[in-house]
Design a protein around this motif. Sequence first.
Motif, PDB file in Angstrom:
ATOM      1  N   VAL A   1       0.840  -1.202   0.000  1.00  0.00           N
ATOM      2  CA  VAL A   1       0.000   0.000   0.000  1.00  0.00           C
ATOM      3  C   VAL A   1       0.874   1.252   0.000  1.00  0.00           C
ATOM      4  O   VAL A   1       0.590   2.232  -0.718  1.00  0.00           O
ATOM      5  N   LEU A   2       1.930   1.259   0.797  1.00  0.00           N
ATOM      6  CA  LEU A   2       2.838   2.410   0.810  1.00  0.00           C
ATOM      7  C   LEU A   2       3.471   2.627  -0.552  1.00  0.00           C
ATOM      8  O   LEU A   2       3.627   3.770  -1.006  1.00  0.00           O
TER       9      LEU A   2
ATOM     10  N   HIS B   1       0.864   4.341  -2.742  1.00  0.00           N
ATOM     11  CA  HIS B   1       0.633   5.726  -2.344  1.00  0.00           C
ATOM     12  C   HIS B   1       1.737   6.641  -2.879  1.00  0.00           C
ATOM     13  O   HIS B   1       1.465   7.727  -3.409  1.00  0.00           O
TER      14      HIS B   1
ATOM     15  N   LEU C   1       1.539   6.935  -6.720  1.00  0.00           N
ATOM     16  CA  LEU C   1       0.525   7.879  -7.195  1.00  0.00           C
ATOM     17  C   LEU C   1       1.040   9.314  -7.136  1.00  0.00           C
ATOM     18  O   LEU C   1       0.843  10.093  -8.081  1.00  0.00           O
ATOM     19  N   MET C   2       1.703   9.668  -6.040  1.00  0.00           N
ATOM     20  CA  MET C   2       2.252  11.031  -5.937  1.00  0.00           C
ATOM     21  C   MET C   2       3.310  11.290  -7.003  1.00  0.00           C
ATOM     22  O   MET C   2       3.375  12.383  -7.586  1.00  0.00           O
TER      23      MET C   2
ATOM     24  N   PHE D   1      -4.610   4.990  -9.038  1.00  0.00           N
ATOM     25  CA  PHE D   1      -5.456   5.504  -7.951  1.00  0.00           C
ATOM     26  C   PHE D   1      -6.457   4.444  -7.483  1.00  0.00           C
ATOM     27  O   PHE D   1      -6.631   4.216  -6.276  1.00  0.00           O
TER      28      PHE D   1
ATOM     29  N   MET E   1      -4.659   1.725  -5.622  1.00  0.00           N
ATOM     30  CA  MET E   1      -4.289   2.166  -4.276  1.00  0.00           C
ATOM     31  C   MET E   1      -5.480   2.067  -3.323  1.00  0.00           C
ATOM     32  O   MET E   1      -5.341   1.621  -2.171  1.00  0.00           O
TER      33      MET E   1
ATOM     34  N   THR F   1      -5.708  -0.479  -0.120  1.00  0.00           N
ATOM     35  CA  THR F   1      -5.918   0.102   1.217  1.00  0.00           C
ATOM     36  C   THR F   1      -7.092  -0.570   1.925  1.00  0.00           C
ATOM     37  O   THR F   1      -7.021  -0.884   3.118  1.00  0.00           O
TER      38      THR F   1
END
Length: 307
Positions: A133-134, A137, A140-141, A166, A169, A173
């Motif tokens: 998950v990290l 994240h 995506l950034m 997105f 993610m 999550t």
Amino acid sequence: MGKFSGHIYPGLYLFSYGLHQAMVVFKTRLVGDSLLNSSCPPGSKGRWARLWEMSYGGWVKIVTGSLLAVYVVFCLDDGMVLMNRNVPPQFMYPKEWQHLTMFLLLSLSGCADVTSKDLLPRRCVLLERGALVLTFHVLLMLFVSHVRDSTGVELQVHCLLILVVFLLMLVLTVELWAPNAFPLSLIETFLFLMMGSWLVQAGFILYRPVTGYPWQDDDISDIMFVTTFFCWHMMTNALCLLGICGISSFWHRRCSPSSKLTRSREAPDCANAEGPAYTLLPEVERSEEDDQAQARLLPESSPRDRA
């Protein structure tokens, strides 16, 4: 990654990972096992038991991420330089540094898998899921800032890729609280297939068009067809999942030894259920009628026996 091969290799890896996950998800669904134990082989004892228990998926992540990171470093002629020597200094190769960060995150996710499955005394699923998950994240950034200087066809290609990242993610999550949910695992597999196939398609669109002519940023029809191709990828990957589901179901029902053994055990019971059931019912009814007749006669004959 700003080249044809830089899109093809990560795309092929993600698509292959999605195919593997699809087979695992459908297999565990048919067998009725937990998704968390899907990678665990049947219990075996001996010299090679330790090898069967290794986290091969984690090692593949580490090797793939390391090789792609090395590729990014050596694809530049003057190497990965962070800043130049001008006054004031400026950052160099921002996109390449972002690509390097993505591949290092993939390797770190593999390290978390290996640590959880091979090094810890007890598997920690939260560590594996949390690392993944990290990774997405951060990914995506990086993608959001990656398209700041893109326009036209390139911007549309990357925006559709950002949409997939997105959604993936979000699903990953939610799976932190529901790791065994079959619908979420199926959506995750579909999104991995989409991400991989679209990266491959992006390499052909941006660097090696099939027509031999580059796509036109000022032509609205080219941008519209990028979205159309993305929809075709969605339908193709959905059909791919259906095909894997059908093949897995056929293999489980026809070729699995356990299913054959189960059918052989159940077959005699089903065959005997039809024969004696209907032939014995009249006999049972007759015996019940005889018992009732004897019960009626017993009270009437008892006073005579006493006299």
